[in-house]
Write a protein that holds these residues in place. Structure first.
Motif, short mmCIF file in Angstrom:
data_model
loop_
_atom_site.label_atom_id
_atom_site.label_comp_id
_atom_site.label_asym_id
_atom_site.label_seq_id
_atom_site.Cartn_x
_atom_site.Cartn_y
_atom_site.Cartn_z
N HIS A 143 47.92 -32.00 -18.33
CA HIS A 143 47.83 -33.16 -19.22
C HIS A 143 47.28 -34.41 -18.52
N ALA A 144 46.64 -34.21 -17.38
CA ALA A 144 46.08 -35.37 -16.65
C ALA A 144 45.13 -36.13 -17.57
N GLU A 145 45.18 -37.45 -17.49
CA GLU A 145 44.32 -38.28 -18.36
C GLU A 145 42.86 -38.16 -17.97
N LEU A 146 42.60 -37.96 -16.66
CA LEU A 146 41.21 -37.81 -16.22
C LEU A 146 41.09 -36.56 -15.35
N LYS A 147 40.21 -35.64 -15.76
CA LYS A 147 39.95 -34.43 -14.99
C LYS A 147 38.47 -34.43 -14.60
N ILE A 148 38.22 -34.34 -13.32
CA ILE A 148 36.84 -34.32 -12.84
C ILE A 148 36.58 -32.96 -12.20
N PHE A 149 35.51 -32.32 -12.62
CA PHE A 149 35.11 -31.05 -12.02
C PHE A 149 33.87 -31.33 -11.18
N MET A 150 34.03 -31.16 -9.85
CA MET A 150 32.92 -31.51 -8.96
C MET A 150 32.14 -30.30 -8.49
N THR A 151 30.87 -30.52 -8.34
CA THR A 151 30.02 -29.45 -7.85
C THR A 151 28.85 -30.04 -7.06
N ALA A 152 28.25 -29.21 -6.19
CA ALA A 152 27.05 -29.59 -5.43
C ALA A 152 26.45 -28.27 -4.96
N SER A 153 25.18 -28.29 -4.63
CA SER A 153 24.53 -27.02 -4.28
C SER A 153 25.12 -26.48 -2.97
N PRO A 154 25.16 -25.11 -2.81
CA PRO A 154 25.74 -24.53 -1.60
C PRO A 154 25.09 -25.04 -0.31
N ASP A 155 23.78 -25.28 -0.34
CA ASP A 155 23.11 -25.77 0.88
C ASP A 155 23.60 -27.17 1.26
N VAL A 156 23.71 -28.01 0.27
CA VAL A 156 24.18 -29.38 0.52
C VAL A 156 25.61 -29.34 1.06
N ARG A 157 26.43 -28.50 0.43
CA ARG A 157 27.84 -28.42 0.84
C ARG A 157 27.98 -27.88 2.25
N ALA A 158 27.21 -26.83 2.57
CA ALA A 158 27.30 -26.22 3.91
C ALA A 158 26.88 -27.23 4.97
N LYS A 159 25.82 -27.96 4.68
CA LYS A 159 25.33 -28.94 5.66
C LYS A 159 26.38 -30.04 5.90
N ARG A 160 27.01 -30.52 4.83
CA ARG A 160 28.02 -31.57 4.96
C ARG A 160 29.20 -31.08 5.80
N ARG A 161 29.66 -29.88 5.49
CA ARG A 161 30.82 -29.32 6.21
C ARG A 161 30.48 -29.07 7.69
N PHE A 162 29.27 -28.57 7.91
CA PHE A 162 28.80 -28.30 9.26
C PHE A 162 28.77 -29.61 10.07
N ASP A 163 28.23 -30.66 9.46
CA ASP A 163 28.16 -31.96 10.15
C ASP A 163 29.55 -32.48 10.49
N GLU A 164 30.48 -32.28 9.54
CA GLU A 164 31.86 -32.73 9.76
C GLU A 164 32.49 -32.01 10.95
N LEU A 165 32.31 -30.67 10.97
CA LEU A 165 32.90 -29.88 12.06
C LEU A 165 32.24 -30.23 13.39
N LYS A 166 30.94 -30.41 13.36
CA LYS A 166 30.22 -30.75 14.58
C LYS A 166 30.67 -32.10 15.14
N ALA A 167 30.86 -33.05 14.22
CA ALA A 167 31.33 -34.38 14.66
C ALA A 167 32.69 -34.29 15.34
N LYS A 168 33.46 -33.26 14.95
CA LYS A 168 34.79 -33.07 15.57
C LYS A 168 34.69 -32.22 16.83
N GLY A 169 33.44 -31.87 17.21
CA GLY A 169 33.25 -31.09 18.44
C GLY A 169 33.47 -29.60 18.27
N LYS A 170 33.50 -29.12 17.02
CA LYS A 170 33.75 -27.68 16.80
C LYS A 170 32.45 -26.88 16.96
#
Ligand code: DC
Length: 228
Positions: A143-170
Motif C-alpha cells: 500500500h505504499a503511496e509511491l512505488k518506483i520501478f527502476m531499470t537501466a541497461s545491463p551494460d550501464v549497470r555492470a559498468k557502474r558496479r565495476f567502477d564502485e568495486l574498483k574504487a574500493k580496491g576490489k
C-alpha cells in the motif's frame, strides 16, 4: 508535511540505493536498504557452512534463523549505511563477490523472506521511509503511496558496479560483474517467493541516460503529486 512510504524496486545495480538516499536526504526520511539484510543473512549462512556457490542447506539455515540478528544504521549526513550482523560491523564484507554470488540462492527461502519482511514492515510502520529492494512495492509495502520501478541497461549497470568495486580496491573483471548481475536478475525475477516484478501501480524510471540530479527531480515530482 504528510510523510509517505516510498518503495523502490528494480534490477541489481540500477541505482536504487542512490535514488533512495537522495530522497531520504531531501525529504528527511529514513532509508532502509533491504538488500543489505539479505546479504547479512547470506554471510551468516556462508560463515556457518550452510551456504556456498554450490549448495544451500535451507533446513539448517531455517533452524538457525532465531540466532540471526541484523541491525541497519543509516547516517544521513554521510549517506552511508552500516550493517551489523550479531553485533559485528559487516558492511564491507556483505558487498563482496563472495556474498553476491550466493545471495540469490538464500533469498529464495520462504522463511528467510518472512523473517526479513516482518523486520522491514516494522521499520516502515511510522511512514516517512524510503526502502529499496526487489519486493518492496509488491510484498513488503503493497500500500505504499509511491512505488518506483527502476531499470537501466545491463551494460550501464555492470559498468557502474565495476567502477564502485574498483574504487574500493576490489580485484574483479567487468565480465565477472556483468555475469553476476545477469544471473542475479534471472534468479530474482524467476523465483517462486516474491519475485522481482513491477507492481501494477508502480511508475517506471529508466536511468540509463539520466544524471543523478535529473533522476532526483523526476522522483521528487512524483512525491509532490502524492503528498498534497
Ligand atoms: O539490492 P542488493 O543487490 O544489495 O540485493 C542483494 C540480493 O538480495 C538480490 O540479488 C536479491 C536479494 N533481495 C531480495 O530478494 N529482496 C529484496 N527486497 C532485496 C534484495
Amino acid at each position: 508535511m504528510h510523510k509517505i512510504t516510498i518503495a523502490i524496486d528494480g534490477y541489481s545495480s540500477c541505482g536504487k540505493s542512490t535514488l533512495a538516499k537522495q530522497l531520504a536526504t531531501e525529504l528527511n526520511y529514513t532509508y532502509v536498504d533491504s538488500g543489505a539484510m539479505y546479504r547479512a543473512i547470506t554471510l551468516f549462512a556462508i560463515e556457518y557452512g550452510l551456504a556456498s556457490k554450490e549448495s544451500v542447506n535451507a533446513e539448517g539455515l531455517i533452524d538457525q534463523l532465531g540466532n540471526v540478528n541484523i541491525d541497519l544504521q543509516y547516517n544521513s549526513e554521510t549517506q552511508s549505511v552500516t550493517t551489523f550482523l550479531n553485533g559485528k560491523n559487516v558492511e564491507e564484507e556483505i558487498r563482496t563477490m563472495r556474498v553476491s554470488e550466493v545471495v540469490s540462492f538464500v533469498s529464495v527461502i520462504k522463511e528467510v523472506r518472512a523473517k526479513l519482511r516482518s523486520m522491514q514492515q516494522e521499520l516502515g510502520k511510522r511512514g516517512g521511509v524510503v526502502m529499496d529492494g526487489r519486493d518492496i512495492g509488491t510484498a513488503v509495502f503493497p500500500h505504499a503511496e509511491l512505488k518506483i520501478f527502476m531499470t537501466a541497461s545491463p551494460d550501464v549497470r555492470a559498468k557502474r558496479r565495476f567502477d564502485e568495486l574498483k574504487a574500493k580496491g576490489k580485484e574483479v573483471s567487468l565480465e565477472e560483474v556483468r555475469k553476476n548481475l545477469v544471473s542475479r536478475d534471472l534468479e530474482d525475477t524467476s523465483r517462486k517467493e516474491d519475485p522481482l516484478i513491477q507492481a501494477e501501480d508502480a511508475v517506471v524510471l529508466d536511468n540509463s541516460d539520466l544524471t543523478p540530479e535529473r533522476q532526483l527531480q523526476i522522483a521528487l515530482g512524483w512525491v509532490k503529486e502524492r503528498v498534497v
